[in-house]
Write an enzyme that holds these catalytic residues in place. Structure first.
Site, PDB file in Angstrom:
ATOM      1  N   ARG A 130       0.863  -1.189   0.000  1.00  0.00           N
ATOM      2  CA  ARG A 130       0.000   0.000   0.000  1.00  0.00           C
ATOM      3  C   ARG A 130       0.886   1.221   0.000  1.00  0.00           C
ATOM      4  O   ARG A 130       1.707   1.393   0.896  1.00  0.00           O
ATOM      5  CB  ARG A 130      -0.933   0.018   1.208  1.00  0.00           C
ATOM      6  CG  ARG A 130      -2.075   1.027   1.031  1.00  0.00           C
ATOM      7  CD  ARG A 130      -2.881   1.223   2.306  1.00  0.00           C
ATOM      8  NE  ARG A 130      -2.089   1.920   3.279  1.00  0.00           N
ATOM      9  CZ  ARG A 130      -2.016   1.588   4.569  1.00  0.00           C
ATOM     10  NH1 ARG A 130      -2.692   0.578   5.047  1.00  0.00           N
ATOM     11  NH2 ARG A 130      -1.258   2.280   5.391  1.00  0.00           N
ATOM     12  N   GLU A 149       4.952   7.005   2.211  1.00  0.00           N
ATOM     13  CA  GLU A 149       5.805   5.816   2.282  1.00  0.00           C
ATOM     14  C   GLU A 149       5.105   4.680   1.543  1.00  0.00           C
ATOM     15  O   GLU A 149       3.957   4.803   1.159  1.00  0.00           O
ATOM     16  CB  GLU A 149       6.033   5.386   3.744  1.00  0.00           C
ATOM     17  CG  GLU A 149       4.749   4.932   4.426  1.00  0.00           C
ATOM     18  CD  GLU A 149       4.971   3.927   5.549  1.00  0.00           C
ATOM     19  OE1 GLU A 149       6.085   3.415   5.688  1.00  0.00           O
ATOM     20  OE2 GLU A 149       3.995   3.656   6.274  1.00  0.00           O
ATOM     21  N   SER A 156      -2.618  -2.800   6.160  1.00  0.00           N
ATOM     22  CA  SER A 156      -3.934  -3.179   6.681  1.00  0.00           C
ATOM     23  C   SER A 156      -5.064  -2.442   5.982  1.00  0.00           C
ATOM     24  O   SER A 156      -4.848  -1.546   5.188  1.00  0.00           O
ATOM     25  CB  SER A 156      -3.994  -2.969   8.186  1.00  0.00           C
ATOM     26  OG  SER A 156      -3.765  -1.625   8.487  1.00  0.00           O
ATOM     27  N   LYS A 330      12.825   9.926  10.600  1.00  0.00           N
ATOM     28  CA  LYS A 330      12.165   8.612  10.653  1.00  0.00           C
ATOM     29  C   LYS A 330      13.141   7.481  10.935  1.00  0.00           C
ATOM     30  O   LYS A 330      14.108   7.309  10.205  1.00  0.00           O
ATOM     31  CB  LYS A 330      11.479   8.320   9.309  1.00  0.00           C
ATOM     32  CG  LYS A 330      10.390   9.302   8.926  1.00  0.00           C
ATOM     33  CD  LYS A 330       9.634   8.756   7.731  1.00  0.00           C
ATOM     34  CE  LYS A 330       8.446   9.641   7.403  1.00  0.00           C
ATOM     35  NZ  LYS A 330       7.599   9.016   6.369  1.00  0.00           N
ATOM     36  N   ARG A 416      -7.508   8.018   5.010  1.00  0.00           N
ATOM     37  CA  ARG A 416      -7.530   8.228   6.464  1.00  0.00           C
ATOM     38  C   ARG A 416      -7.370   9.713   6.730  1.00  0.00           C
ATOM     39  O   ARG A 416      -6.578  10.384   6.083  1.00  0.00           O
ATOM     40  CB  ARG A 416      -6.389   7.461   7.137  1.00  0.00           C
ATOM     41  CG  ARG A 416      -6.561   5.954   7.078  1.00  0.00           C
ATOM     42  CD  ARG A 416      -5.318   5.235   7.549  1.00  0.00           C
ATOM     43  NE  ARG A 416      -4.188   5.582   6.723  1.00  0.00           N
ATOM     44  CZ  ARG A 416      -2.920   5.221   6.992  1.00  0.00           C
ATOM     45  NH1 ARG A 416      -2.666   4.506   8.076  1.00  0.00           N
ATOM     46  NH2 ARG A 416      -1.944   5.570   6.207  1.00  0.00           N
TER      47      ARG A 416
HETATM   48  P1  ADP Z   1       4.601   4.333   9.653  1.00  0.00           P
HETATM   49  O1  ADP Z   1       5.379   3.262   8.995  1.00  0.00           O
HETATM   50  O2  ADP Z   1       4.782   4.376  11.121  1.00  0.00           O
HETATM   51  O3  ADP Z   1       3.171   4.349   9.210  1.00  0.00           O
HETATM   52  P2  ADP Z   1       4.888   6.797   8.105  1.00  0.00           P
HETATM   53  O4  ADP Z   1       6.076   7.161   7.300  1.00  0.00           O
HETATM   54  O5  ADP Z   1       3.662   6.418   7.356  1.00  0.00           O
HETATM   55  O6  ADP Z   1       5.320   5.682   9.150  1.00  0.00           O
HETATM   56  O7  ADP Z   1       4.567   8.023   9.067  1.00  0.00           O
HETATM   57  C1  ADP Z   1       3.494   8.004  10.013  1.00  0.00           C
HETATM   58  C2  ADP Z   1       2.627   9.244   9.869  1.00  0.00           C
HETATM   59  O8  ADP Z   1       3.428  10.424  10.009  1.00  0.00           O
HETATM   60  C3  ADP Z   1       1.972   9.385   8.493  1.00  0.00           C
HETATM   61  O9  ADP Z   1       0.730   8.706   8.490  1.00  0.00           O
HETATM   62  C4  ADP Z   1       1.788  10.883   8.367  1.00  0.00           C
HETATM   63  O10 ADP Z   1       0.640  11.297   9.099  1.00  0.00           O
HETATM   64  C5  ADP Z   1       2.983  11.437   9.110  1.00  0.00           C
HETATM   65  N1  ADP Z   1       4.092  11.727   8.170  1.00  0.00           N
HETATM   66  C6  ADP Z   1       5.055  10.862   7.804  1.00  0.00           C
HETATM   67  N2  ADP Z   1       5.898  11.428   6.924  1.00  0.00           N
HETATM   68  C7  ADP Z   1       5.456  12.695   6.748  1.00  0.00           C
HETATM   69  C8  ADP Z   1       5.913  13.790   5.964  1.00  0.00           C
HETATM   70  N3  ADP Z   1       6.999  13.683   5.212  1.00  0.00           N
HETATM   71  N4  ADP Z   1       5.216  14.941   6.028  1.00  0.00           N
HETATM   72  C9  ADP Z   1       4.113  15.038   6.791  1.00  0.00           C
HETATM   73  N5  ADP Z   1       3.642  14.054   7.564  1.00  0.00           N
HETATM   74  C10 ADP Z   1       4.295  12.891   7.549  1.00  0.00           C
HETATM   75 MG    MG Z   2       2.352   4.819   7.383  1.00  0.00          MG
END
Ligand code: ADP
Ligand code: MG
Length: 440
Positions: A130, A149, A156, A330, A416
């Site tokens: 996804r 990402e 899920s 991250k 979401r």
């Molecule tokens: P995970 O693997 O924990 O889901 P993500 O990279 O999806 O990690 O980051 C979790 C959340 O953080 C995302 O759902 C988003 O809300 C926020 N987020 C992540 N990267 C960014 C970004 N570059 N800019 C703004 N919000 C972000």
């Molecule tokens: Mg995520």
């Protein structure tokens, strides 16, 4: 007054408190009746205590061009993840600095090395990815799709993973956690399989380590039955592994069963790989002779920066410290709540600056979607309009047999939405809620 999205379709509702309450009551009843359910936080393992999964009262507006772009690029992302998972040299080189410092990724990598060395028993690879995006405006005001990402393990809220002839009438083993609030999302997948006469058994890693075995052809047997497909809804976080579970994971990887995902595909979904893919020329190497796919993929990439020791990493850290609001830090983790922002990011960068540990993180440009008003309905919370942002997920499925891609398609979306005050966190974490795109 709260501003309502790009167009104002729900404006009249949002101003009338009584009407909102009534609409919310109806919507909650509908959600319960339709089975949009989660187990409660208090009783995560009880089978009869449930509540509705949080959702928006109104579908949030999403530019249809971006929805189409996200769908169009999904097959390219499937190709890319699959290419990464088959490129041992790339995985090894990309993750070499990360695995020195990040024991979780290192552990996954050990299994990868071990199965590579032994020779992979299965020629079929089943991916269920996804790819997640947010929307932000370009300098000229046009809306742009930017990837957050790609999730390559346990993506899920899907439910269509195994609608494929290749796994027809297979016995599917779903690896699940014992206490799973999101069990109804998984049950939906099980029901889809059952409806196609594909049997599913639900087991924990512990069950695999206690009762699983391989025969001399490395066929996997559990409770006397051969397992054709292993579908992971567990095993994406360090806390989900103990020694016994690591052994079970190795056994599953060594087996001939089709894995969804196999260990290489899980590694292809790491944030470190995402960052390296954004480097100039890397896509071209992984997907040779596919310049159009490369261009479509690259158009969705936000700024991503390596923190490996060296000049490039030093430069990235200096930029993040100079403008912390523009970046997200991250680690190699899944499941939400692990990223660092603002002051917390600054503190972490100051601490990590001179240590090799910084290579286990990546730095990402912070995406700034335009907020809009909506109501986030949650059990026990008052109905009110808050400023929100959305994250669009597109599900992609592919099957590869040896070197031949047998199937590659997009299979639906997930929107979401969360209040702007939360930087991070998903639906089960209680931050984001389920939504639907209202194409405009
Ligand atoms: P995970 O693997 O924990 O889901 P993500 O990279 O999806 O990690 O980051 C979790 C959340 O953080 C995302 O759902 C988003 O809300 C926020 N987020 C992540 N990267 C960014 C970004 N570059 N800019 C703004 N919000 C972000
Ligand atoms: Mg995520």
């Amino acid at each position: 007054m709260v501003r309502v999205g790009m167009a104002n379709s729900w404006g009249s509702f949002l101003q009338d408190e009584q009407q909102l309450e009534e609409l919310a009551r109806q919507a909650v009843d509908r959600a319960l009746a339709e089975g949009v359910l989660l187990r409660t936080t208090q009783e995560p393992s009880s089978s009869d205590v449930v509540t509705y999964a949080p959702f928006t009262l109104f579908p949030s507006l999403v530019p249809s061009a971006l929805l189409e772009q996200a769908y169009a690029v999904q097959m390219d992302f499937n190709l890319l993840v699959d290419a990464v998972s088959q490129n041992a040299a790339f995985l090894e080189q990309t993750l070499s600095s990360t695995i020195k410092r990040d024991t979780f990724t290192a552990r996954l990598f050990d299994i990868y090395k071990q199965v590579l060395k032994e020779g992979i028993a299965q020629t079929v690879f089943l991916g269920l990815n996804r790819s997640d995006y947010m929307f932000q405006r370009n300098a000229d005001g046009s809306p742009a799709l930017k990837q957050i990402e790609i999730n390559t393990i346990s993506a899920s809220f899907g439910g269509l993973a195994s609608r494929t002839p290749a796994v027809h009438r297979a016995l599917v083993l779903l690896i699940a956690q014992e206490k799973e609030r999101n069990v109804f999302d998984q049950r939906a997948v099980e029901n889809e399989l059952l409806a196609r006469n594909i049997r599913v058994i639900r087991r924990r890693f512990e069950d695999v380590s206690e009762k699983g075995s391989l025969d001399q052809d490395r066929k996997l047997f559990l409770d006397g039955q051969e397992i054709a497909v292993v579908y992971f809804r567990d095993g994406y976080m360090p806390s989900q592994y103990n020694q016994q579970n690591w052994e079970a994971r190795l056994l599953l990887e060594r087996s001939r069963s089709v894995k969804c995902p196999d260990i290489a595909t899980q590694l292809a979904g790491t944030k470190k790989v995402q960052q390296e893919l954004s480097r100039v020329g890397v896509l071209e190497v992984l997907l040779p002779d596919q310049p159009e796919a490369v261009a479509r993929l690259r158009a969705t990439f936000a700024g991503l920066y390596s923190l490996d020791l060296g000049e490039e990493g030093d430069q990235a850290i200096a930029e993040a410290l100079a403008a912390p609001g523009r970046f997200v830090l991250k680690p190699q983790r899944e499941g939400g709540g692990n990223n660092l922002y603002g002051e917390e990011m600054v503190q972490a960068l100051e601490r990590l600056k001179d240590s090799e540990e910084r290579a286990s993180y990546i730095l990402m440009e912070k995406i700034e979607p335009e907020p809009f008003g909506n109501c986030l309905l949650r059990p026990g919370c008052p109905v009110r309009v808050v400023q929100c942002i959305s994250e669009l997920g597109i599900f992609g499925v592919y099957v590869r047999q040896g070197k031949t891609l047998v199937m590659n398609k997009h299979v639906g979306h997930l929107l979401r939405t969360k209040a702007t005050e939360h930087a991070d966190g998903g639906v089960v974490a209680g931050v984001a809620v389920l939504d639907n795109p209202y194409p405009v």
